[in-house]
Design an enzyme around this catalytic site. Structure first.
Site, short mmCIF file in Angstrom:
data_model
loop_
_atom_site.label_atom_id
_atom_site.label_comp_id
_atom_site.label_asym_id
_atom_site.label_seq_id
_atom_site.Cartn_x
_atom_site.Cartn_y
_atom_site.Cartn_z
N ASP A 218 34.40 21.96 76.90
CA ASP A 218 35.83 21.88 76.58
C ASP A 218 36.03 20.63 75.74
O ASP A 218 36.23 19.53 76.26
CB ASP A 218 36.64 21.82 77.87
CG ASP A 218 38.15 21.80 77.61
OD1 ASP A 218 38.56 21.57 76.46
OD2 ASP A 218 38.91 22.02 78.58
N ARG A 221 39.21 18.39 76.14
CA ARG A 221 39.12 17.51 77.30
C ARG A 221 38.18 16.34 77.07
O ARG A 221 38.54 15.17 77.17
CB ARG A 221 38.65 18.32 78.51
CG ARG A 221 38.09 17.51 79.66
CD ARG A 221 37.22 18.41 80.53
NE ARG A 221 36.65 17.73 81.67
CZ ARG A 221 35.46 17.13 81.70
NH1 ARG A 221 34.72 17.08 80.60
NH2 ARG A 221 35.02 16.56 82.80
N GLY A 245 34.99 10.84 91.00
CA GLY A 245 34.59 12.22 90.73
C GLY A 245 33.81 12.31 89.44
O GLY A 245 34.18 13.03 88.51
N ASP A 267 30.85 10.35 93.45
CA ASP A 267 31.07 11.79 93.56
C ASP A 267 30.51 12.25 94.90
O ASP A 267 29.46 11.75 95.34
CB ASP A 267 30.38 12.55 92.43
CG ASP A 267 31.00 13.92 92.19
OD1 ASP A 267 31.56 14.14 91.10
OD2 ASP A 267 30.92 14.79 93.10
N SER A 269 29.69 15.47 95.62
CA SER A 269 28.89 16.69 95.53
C SER A 269 27.47 16.33 95.14
O SER A 269 27.17 15.22 94.71
CB SER A 269 29.48 17.66 94.50
OG SER A 269 29.13 17.27 93.19
N GLU A 296 37.44 7.92 99.66
CA GLU A 296 38.14 7.44 100.84
C GLU A 296 37.18 6.92 101.91
O GLU A 296 37.57 6.15 102.79
CB GLU A 296 38.99 8.56 101.46
CG GLU A 296 40.14 9.02 100.58
CD GLU A 296 39.76 10.15 99.63
OE1 GLU A 296 40.67 10.79 99.09
OE2 GLU A 296 38.54 10.38 99.41
N GLU A 311 38.61 12.36 85.63
CA GLU A 311 39.11 13.64 85.15
C GLU A 311 39.40 14.46 86.40
O GLU A 311 38.54 15.15 86.92
CB GLU A 311 38.08 14.33 84.25
CG GLU A 311 38.68 15.47 83.42
CD GLU A 311 38.78 16.77 84.20
OE1 GLU A 311 39.76 16.93 84.96
OE2 GLU A 311 37.89 17.61 84.04
N GLU A 320 43.51 21.69 93.53
CA GLU A 320 42.33 20.94 94.01
C GLU A 320 42.70 19.60 94.65
O GLU A 320 41.89 19.01 95.34
CB GLU A 320 41.29 20.70 92.91
CG GLU A 320 40.66 21.97 92.39
CD GLU A 320 39.59 21.70 91.35
OE1 GLU A 320 38.62 22.48 91.29
OE2 GLU A 320 39.71 20.71 90.59
N HIS A 478 39.81 24.71 79.09
CA HIS A 478 39.34 25.50 80.24
C HIS A 478 40.43 25.63 81.31
O HIS A 478 40.34 26.48 82.19
CB HIS A 478 38.06 24.89 80.84
CG HIS A 478 38.28 23.68 81.69
ND1 HIS A 478 38.49 22.42 81.15
CD2 HIS A 478 38.34 23.51 83.03
CE1 HIS A 478 38.66 21.55 82.12
NE2 HIS A 478 38.56 22.18 83.28
#
Length: 535
Positions: A218, A221, A245, A267, A269, A296, A311, A320, A478
């Site tokens: 994208d 972005r 993130g 992040d 994940s 957090e 982002e 989200e 996107h």
């Protein structure tokens, strides 16, 4: 931006290393020898060329490391197999800590790659054949070696510091989580189960390559972030930046390239493992520290940052609920004069009338290959549909009904009811839907204000600002646009007629990362109300 796949490791764990038919006695066919780089998928005909490539492209000088660590033949074999093993798992090899691969066991004496040509070319001293270079020799060659050793030592030192910071942050986060678990004993933490389940699914969805490839491709972005950071390097020079993130780490790397002194990339994940590999592969491990965990929950290795970049935007902006985490990071870590990147978002709404869209997406079910399938239309107007529209689909000019100044907005402000007024641009048979999208603005200071009536596609940036729109008047992103189909036909609307109403955003009760959108509106002859789910 995704890391190329690493060839699979040798799965024959029962092979006899001491066998007379072992790899150490094999004589490879030099004409067909293809040697894989230690860090990427590049192939070379000789080990010397591999190591030169590793030095130039990946900052790993094999000869200097071998000399500094005093590795013998078997130590060199272990080093190579250790690196291949770590890279295959998307981890950063710890060159400065030989204890992790120099041990009494034979784990790293077994080749990770079957018939690894790099091992074949090592002699009894762990050396490889030299490839001459024009101008090399004498004191100049020695000076070059010393310079490379110093560079390697500095790189190792930075890597060790980054790893120490990461371990310390992980330990602090683990202790905090254990304390939280202790505090939840006896059922006190039961109320968090729903949020935890939401988070598990959310973070898992960002673990693979596909979603990150879509975001990186994208260009609206990604170019906006890159252009703002690179065109305002004076803002990032010698600053401490927090990337909330971080995904693949691309925004962190933009900041590092712009001159940031330190970047903390967080992040929760599994993509953080690839981000670490990306950072290392691009030689930015001395600047960027990657930490896995929710912002957090983790404890950062610094108390304050100068800039927060993230982002965080979702469909219809707040899907989200990642902005909650960004605002938490702002309140806990951002300096009082610090900068949020981006700095402001606006949510816009417009009326929609598009017979072609309705026929393709709704009335289609009335007649499918000669059959009526109207049962498929059940609840078709209940969910927000994400799609890309032409400007001609809009029956009114868009108006911004919600402004989010990211330096000052509170988490409690993310549940709201806001008024709007739309003026119909031409006579239309009915109101088919509402359209919702958002604009994003990057300003160079907290004091650079975006006018309330500003639209991203026409905003006079000034002062180095950047903006982009996700609406139908800009290049498709996107995020596309959210289409909220109305249940009841409102009848003819005349040119100039006003649609007046209120939009309510709130988190969905069944999933805190999903959004419920309520719109109550009236025209000259009708009044209506409807709720949609963004899930």
């Amino acid at each position: 931006m995704s890391k190329p796949p690493i060839p699979p490791s040798n799965s024959d764990s029962d092979s006899d290393f001491s066998s007379e038919e072992g790899w150490e006695d094999t004589e490879p066919d030099q004409e067909s020898l293809s040697i894989l780089c230690l860090f990427c998928t590049a192939i070379f005909p000789t080990a010397e060329l591999v190591f030169k490539h590793c030095t130039v492209e990946h900052g790993f000088d094999y000869k200097s490391v071998k000399k500094q660590l005093g590795l013998d033949f078997y130590g060199c074999i272990k080093l190579i197999n250790y690196i291949r093993s770590e890279v295959a798992e998307s981890r950063i090899p710890e060159f400065g800590n030989p204890k992790v691969f120099l041990g009494d066991d034979e784990k790293y004496l077994r080749p990770v790659l079957e018939d690894d040509g790099l091992l074949f070319e090592l002699d009894e001293e762990g050396e490889v054949g030299e490839v001459g270079e024009v101008g090399d020799g004498g004191e100049e060659g020695e000076s070059g070696d010393k310079r490379r050793i110093r560079e390697l030592e500095e790189r190792l030192r930075r890597l060790e510091l980054a790893q120490d910071e990461y371990r310390e942050a992980v330990n602090r986060s683990l202790e905090a989580r254990l304390e939280e678990v202790d505090g939840d004993v006896g059922g006190k933490g039961k109320g968090k189960e729903g949020a935890g389940d939401d988070d598990s699914h959310y973070f898992e969805s960002y673990s693979g390559n596909d979603i990150h490839e879509i975001m990186l491709k994208d260009t609206v972005r990604t170019d906006a972030y890159r252009d703002f950071i690179y065109e305002n390097k004076h803002l990032f020079k010698d600053k401490v930046v927090l990337d909330v993130g971080c995904g693949t780490g691309v925004l962190s790397m933009f900041c590092a390239k712009a001159g940031a002194k330190k970047v903390i990339a967080v992040d929760n994940s599994a993509i953080i493992n690839k981000a670490m590999a990306n950072v290392f592969e691009n030689g930015l491990d001395g600047v960027i520290t990657c930490i896995r965990g929710k912002i957090e929950d983790v404890t950062l290795p610094i108390k304050q940052v100068d800039i927060i970049v993230s982002e965080w935007m979702g469909y219809v902006l707040l899907y989200e609920a990642m902005l909650d985490s960004v605002l938490f990071a702002r309140d806990k870590y951002l300096a009082s004069d610090g900068l949020m990147v981006p700095s402001e978002c606006k949510i816009l709404i417009a009326a929609m009338h598009d017979s072609e869209y309705m026929n393709d997406n709704v009335n289609f079910w009335n007649h499918v290959y000669g059959f009526s399938m109207t049962a498929m239309k059940e609840k078709i107007r209940e969910d927000v549909t994400i799609t890309g529209l032409n400007p001609s689909s809009l029956a009114s000019e868009p108006v911004a009904f919600c402004h989010l100044p990211l330096h000052t907005i509170k988490t409690s402000d993310l549940t709201f009811t806001k008024p709007f007024q739309l003026s119909v641009g031409q006579n239309i048979e009915s109101l088919d839907a509402f359209v919702i999208y958002f604009d994003t603005f990057f300003t160079t200071s907290r004091n650079q204000l975006v006018p309330k009536n500003a639209r991203a596609e026409s905003w006079n940036h000034g002062e180095g600002g950047v903006a982009f729109t996700t609406g139908p008047f800009g290049k498709l992103t996107h995020w596309k646009q959210g289409v909220l189909l109305v249940e009841k036909k409102n009848g003819l609307l005349k040119e100039g007629e006003v649609i007046e109403g209120e939009v309510t955003y709130r988190k969905r009760s069944g999933n805190s990362r999903e959004v419920e959108v309520d719109i109550e509106w009236k025209t000259e002859s009708n009044k209506d109300k409807q709720m949609w789910y963004m899930r």
